[in-house]
Design a protein around this motif. Structure first.
Motif, PDB file in Angstrom:
ATOM      1  N   ASP A   1       0.811  -1.221   0.000  1.00  0.00           N
ATOM      2  CA  ASP A   1       0.000   0.000   0.000  1.00  0.00           C
ATOM      3  C   ASP A   1       0.843   1.268   0.000  1.00  0.00           C
ATOM      4  OD1 ASP A   1       0.990  -0.479   2.515  1.00  0.00           O
ATOM      5  OD2 ASP A   1      -0.733   0.382   3.555  1.00  0.00           O
ATOM      6  N   LYS A   2       2.180   1.150  -0.051  1.00  0.00           N
ATOM      7  CA  LYS A   2       3.057   2.327   0.000  1.00  0.00           C
ATOM      8  C   LYS A   2       3.519   2.689  -1.417  1.00  0.00           C
ATOM      9  CE  LYS A   2       3.336   2.691   4.587  1.00  0.00           C
ATOM     10  NZ  LYS A   2       2.505   1.550   5.008  1.00  0.00           N
ATOM     11  N   HIS A   3       3.496   3.989  -1.704  1.00  0.00           N
ATOM     12  CA  HIS A   3       3.940   4.489  -2.997  1.00  0.00           C
ATOM     13  C   HIS A   3       5.017   5.552  -2.773  1.00  0.00           C
ATOM     14  CE1 HIS A   3       0.772   2.398  -5.168  1.00  0.00           C
ATOM     15  NE2 HIS A   3      -0.084   2.841  -4.264  1.00  0.00           N
ATOM     16  N   ILE A   4       6.174   5.345  -3.377  1.00  0.00           N
ATOM     17  CA  ILE A   4       7.301   6.262  -3.222  1.00  0.00           C
ATOM     18  C   ILE A   4       7.106   7.463  -4.144  1.00  0.00           C
ATOM     19  CG2 ILE A   4       9.793   6.527  -3.474  1.00  0.00           C
ATOM     20  CD1 ILE A   4       8.899   4.684  -1.170  1.00  0.00           C
ATOM     21  N   LEU A   5       7.263   8.662  -3.587  1.00  0.00           N
ATOM     22  CA  LEU A   5       7.142   9.894  -4.362  1.00  0.00           C
ATOM     23  C   LEU A   5       8.500  10.438  -4.769  1.00  0.00           C
ATOM     24  CD1 LEU A   5       4.352  11.778  -2.362  1.00  0.00           C
ATOM     25  CD2 LEU A   5       4.114  10.443  -4.457  1.00  0.00           C
TER      26      LEU A   5
ATOM     27  N   THR B   1      10.160  10.749   0.358  1.00  0.00           N
ATOM     28  CA  THR B   1       8.783  10.845   0.842  1.00  0.00           C
ATOM     29  C   THR B   1       7.933   9.758   0.191  1.00  0.00           C
ATOM     30  OG1 THR B   1       8.256  12.481  -0.880  1.00  0.00           O
ATOM     31  CG2 THR B   1       8.945  13.317   1.268  1.00  0.00           C
ATOM     32  N   TYR B   2       6.898   9.371   0.903  1.00  0.00           N
ATOM     33  CA  TYR B   2       5.987   8.334   0.409  1.00  0.00           C
ATOM     34  C   TYR B   2       4.552   8.777   0.629  1.00  0.00           C
ATOM     35  CZ  TYR B   2       4.673   6.906   5.146  1.00  0.00           C
ATOM     36  OH  TYR B   2       4.160   6.910   6.419  1.00  0.00           O
ATOM     37  N   THR B   3       3.628   8.046   0.032  1.00  0.00           N
ATOM     38  CA  THR B   3       2.208   8.281   0.254  1.00  0.00           C
ATOM     39  C   THR B   3       1.483   6.946   0.212  1.00  0.00           C
ATOM     40  OG1 THR B   3       0.325   9.664  -0.385  1.00  0.00           O
ATOM     41  CG2 THR B   3       1.554   8.613  -2.169  1.00  0.00           C
ATOM     42  N   GLU B   4       0.181   6.986   0.412  1.00  0.00           N
ATOM     43  CA  GLU B   4      -0.675   5.808   0.275  1.00  0.00           C
ATOM     44  C   GLU B   4      -1.856   6.192  -0.599  1.00  0.00           C
ATOM     45  OE1 GLU B   4      -1.770   4.269   4.057  1.00  0.00           O
ATOM     46  OE2 GLU B   4       0.297   3.972   4.734  1.00  0.00           O
ATOM     47  N   GLY B   5      -2.292   5.257  -1.416  1.00  0.00           N
ATOM     48  CA  GLY B   5      -3.400   5.554  -2.317  1.00  0.00           C
ATOM     49  C   GLY B   5      -2.921   6.257  -3.572  1.00  0.00           C
TER      50      GLY B   5
ATOM     51  N   ASN C   1      -0.595  12.239  -5.151  1.00  0.00           N
ATOM     52  CA  ASN C   1       0.812  12.645  -5.257  1.00  0.00           C
ATOM     53  C   ASN C   1       1.237  13.568  -4.120  1.00  0.00           C
ATOM     54  OD1 ASN C   1      -0.517  15.001  -5.906  1.00  0.00           O
ATOM     55  ND2 ASN C   1       0.063  14.992  -8.060  1.00  0.00           N
ATOM     56  N   VAL C   2       0.577  13.469  -2.977  1.00  0.00           N
ATOM     57  CA  VAL C   2       0.900  14.296  -1.821  1.00  0.00           C
ATOM     58  C   VAL C   2       1.467  13.405  -0.725  1.00  0.00           C
ATOM     59  CG1 VAL C   2       0.065  16.061  -0.226  1.00  0.00           C
ATOM     60  CG2 VAL C   2      -1.046  15.769  -2.449  1.00  0.00           C
ATOM     61  N   GLY C   3       2.598  13.839  -0.142  1.00  0.00           N
ATOM     62  CA  GLY C   3       3.324  13.005   0.793  1.00  0.00           C
ATOM     63  C   GLY C   3       2.590  12.768   2.101  1.00  0.00           C
ATOM     64  N   LEU C   4       2.763  11.559   2.625  1.00  0.00           N
ATOM     65  CA  LEU C   4       2.214  11.199   3.929  1.00  0.00           C
ATOM     66  C   LEU C   4       3.309  11.183   4.993  1.00  0.00           C
ATOM     67  CD1 LEU C   4      -0.356  10.113   5.421  1.00  0.00           C
ATOM     68  CD2 LEU C   4       0.461   7.818   4.859  1.00  0.00           C
ATOM     69  N   GLY C   5       4.561  10.973   4.567  1.00  0.00           N
ATOM     70  CA  GLY C   5       5.640  10.920   5.543  1.00  0.00           C
ATOM     71  C   GLY C   5       6.977  10.673   4.874  1.00  0.00           C
ATOM     72  N   PHE C   6       8.003  10.439   5.706  1.00  0.00           N
ATOM     73  CA  PHE C   6       9.344  10.113   5.229  1.00  0.00           C
ATOM     74  C   PHE C   6       9.552   8.603   5.262  1.00  0.00           C
ATOM     75  CE2 PHE C   6      10.165  14.429   7.032  1.00  0.00           C
ATOM     76  CZ  PHE C   6      10.600  15.032   5.859  1.00  0.00           C
ATOM     77  N   TYR C   7      10.334   8.106   4.335  1.00  0.00           N
ATOM     78  CA  TYR C   7      10.807   6.724   4.412  1.00  0.00           C
ATOM     79  C   TYR C   7      12.330   6.746   4.412  1.00  0.00           C
ATOM     80  CZ  TYR C   7      12.164   6.754  -0.524  1.00  0.00           C
ATOM     81  OH  TYR C   7      12.773   7.043  -1.718  1.00  0.00           O
ATOM     82  N   SER C   8      12.937   5.702   4.923  1.00  0.00           N
ATOM     83  CA  SER C   8      14.393   5.593   4.959  1.00  0.00           C
ATOM     84  C   SER C   8      14.779   4.129   4.961  1.00  0.00           C
ATOM     85  CB  SER C   8      14.964   6.294   6.200  1.00  0.00           C
ATOM     86  OG  SER C   8      14.390   5.755   7.382  1.00  0.00           O
TER      87      SER C   8
END
Length: 533
Positions: free
Chosen positions: A242-246, A263-267, A270-277
């Motif tokens: 369910d995670k999409h990398i922006l 940054t990543y989002t869900e759904g 194209n708007v970020g939900l948070g940071f990934y690392s």
């Protein structure tokens, strides 16, 4: 009575000494000190300068002139030393149909990339200048296919071009020694996007791709090559369904570890939900860490305190119920700084005025680039970036304009865990597109975040263990009798330079009160150097 008086006197003296010591310590560290200034007189409608950091070797300036020689347009190039004194100035000749689209600096050479017109099948012209001997070489680069370039860097003395042939990502290496093009294998993949190309400290470079297919298993793909294009490392990192990398960028191997952050989002948005690392390790399975924006301490600092508290409270309730927070934001990744304590990651939040609502992974053709000069008193869409190319950044929305809201600085440890964050709110900073507006310096235990607002620098000074403090610093002039009549708010900014130094640039209309009335006014392009102490 005498003894009481003496005790009071000792106490007062101790208090004053302690106060002076604390003030002295406060003044000695955590400040930006003005060092040098460069000025060059310009005309109000001259084409503006592009600045290239040469790190400890100084700065390179280039701008398009309204002059021609034998049918070719002249571009002025100026090399400044670290004290902002001119070392060299000359003109380079470029066909009038070519515009500047990229630049880089490495191994004592500065490179300027030009392209003919705005068609994807047009040829390139790469200009190489040795900053010691000032020898100039021109490389005409022709290709037989339509190639939309989104990234340009130089590793060793070879040019690296990243972009798309049709909808498929492509990386091409140009060898200056043999003057030949080489297509690097393994990139013509459907439903794949090129996020980043990053040159490392050891003459290698990283490419970062993301799979955009609809299969159950999708991957973040990191590949590292040597300067000849030979594959050294390949790492496929599986994404949650369910995670999409922006967005995403990698570090540069100043430390032994490689990190990928973004940054990543869900759904389908194209708007970020948070940071990934995630740490790069092709020999073991890695777990990507996802951190919602609302889990950060200071990211909502641009909002009123009560509103920020309500957002965080609601997001916590949703997380406790196993749902995703409903707060999302646009963030532009800027750069990674590798330090002993980990990886500092600078991003900037913006509010787009016009948003492309298609999912980000369908925006294959939304990467316009700039191919011409600009006025110092109008917006320059080819502003200077850390990715050494003035292409419009491949961001999530491709807005026609943006309000820059705040700088967000995060710190990730050697395991890729987010351990600290801070933010610096911008005061009414508007751009024609999302554009870097701030930068930072790490000095000993202190972290200085700074942005330019008209004639001042706004500085946030703190540490991992201390709350930040805000301060302002005026930008000095060269001549004490000068008065600023006007300062351009468009082509101006601040960038980290080298060591503990940053540089600030802009355009000003100045009045010299010591001269006769008819000679008082002049227009200048300026650069100021500041050092963290």
């Amino acid at each position: 009575m005498d003894s009481i008086f003496q005790l009071k006197s000792v106490a007062i003296n101790f208090f004053l000494a302690t106060l002076l010591l604390s003030l002295g310590l406060h003044e000695a560290v955590g400040q930006l000190k003005f060092r040098d200034r460069y000025e060059k007189e310009v005309k109000p409608f001259d084409n503006g300068f592009t600045l290239v950091s040469l790190k400890e070797d100084g700065l390179a300036l280039i701008h398009e002139q309204n002059k021609f020689l034998s049918g070719k347009k002249l571009w002025e190039v100026i090399i400044l030393d670290p004290e902002l004194e001119e070392k060299w100035q000359s003109d380079i000749e470029v066909k009038s149909t070519f515009g500047l689209i990229g630049y880089d600096y490495t191994e004592n050479h500065v490179y300027f990339l030009f392209r003919e017109g705005d068609k994807d099948f047009n040829k390139f012209n790469l200009v190489q200048i040795n900053i010691s001997t000032y020898a100039i070489q021109y490389f005409e680069i022709d290709h037989e296919f339509s190639f939309r370039v989104t990234h340009f860097s130089v590793v060793g003395q070879n040019g690296i071009f990243g972009g798309y042939v049709g909808r498929e990502p492509t990386v091409i290496l140009y060898e200056t020694a043999s003057r030949s093009l080489k297509v690097i294998p393994g990139f013509f993949l459907k439903d794949t996007e090129l996020l980043d190309i990053r040159v490392n400290n050891n003459y290698t470079f990283n490419t970062l791709l993301i799979e955009r297919n609809l299969l159950d298993k999708r991957h973040l793909v990191m590949k590292t090559f040597d300067q000849s294009g030979a594959l050294l490392l390949e790492d496929y990192i599986e994404l949650e369904k369910d995670k999409h990398i922006l967005t995403g960028i990698s570090s540069g191997l100043k430390r032994e570890e490689l990190i990928i952050v973004g940054t990543y989002t869900e759904g389908a948005n194209n708007v970020g939900l948070g940071f990934y690392s995630v740490m790069v390790d092709p020999f073991s399975e890695q777990k990507i860490r996802y951190t919602p924006f609302t889990n950060l301490n200071y990211l909502l600092g641009y909002l009123p305190e009560k509103r920020a508290a309500r957002i965080k409270s609601k997001s916590k309730e949703r997380l406790d119920l196993g749902k995703s927070p409903d707060y999302k934001a646009h963030l532009l990744p800027i750069r990674i700084y590798e330090a002993t304590e980990g990886f500092y990651f600078l991003t900037e939040m913006y509010d787009p005025a016009t948003t492309n609502n298609r999912p980000y992974w369908n925006n294959y053709y939304n990467n316009p680039y700039y191919s011409g000069g600009y006025s110092p008193y109008s917006y320059n869409p080819a502003m200077n970036r850390y990715a050494p190319t003035p292409y419009s950044y491949n961001n999530a929305s491709q807005s026609s304009s943006a309000k820059m809201l705040e700088a967000v600085l995060t710190l990730f440890d050697s395991n890729g865990k987010l351990i600290w964050d801070n933010s610096l709110k911008f005061d009414n900073i508007k751009k024609y597109a999302p554009e870097q507006s701030s930068d930072f310096v790490v000095k000993n235990d202190l972290i200085l975040s700074v942005y330019k607002k008209e004639r001042e620098l706004i500085i946030s000074t703190g540490s991992i263990r201390e709350e930040p403090e805000l301060d302002t610093l005026s930008i000095p002039l060269s001549n004490p009798v000068d008065v600023i009549r006007n300062e351009s708010e468009d082509d101006t900014g601040i960038r980290y330079w080298y060591g503990d130094n940053v540089f600030v640039w802009g355009y000003q209309s100045l009045r010299d009160k010591s001269k006769n009335e008819g000679d008082q006014i002049r227009y200048v392009f300026y650069i100021n150097k500041f050092e963290a102490e």
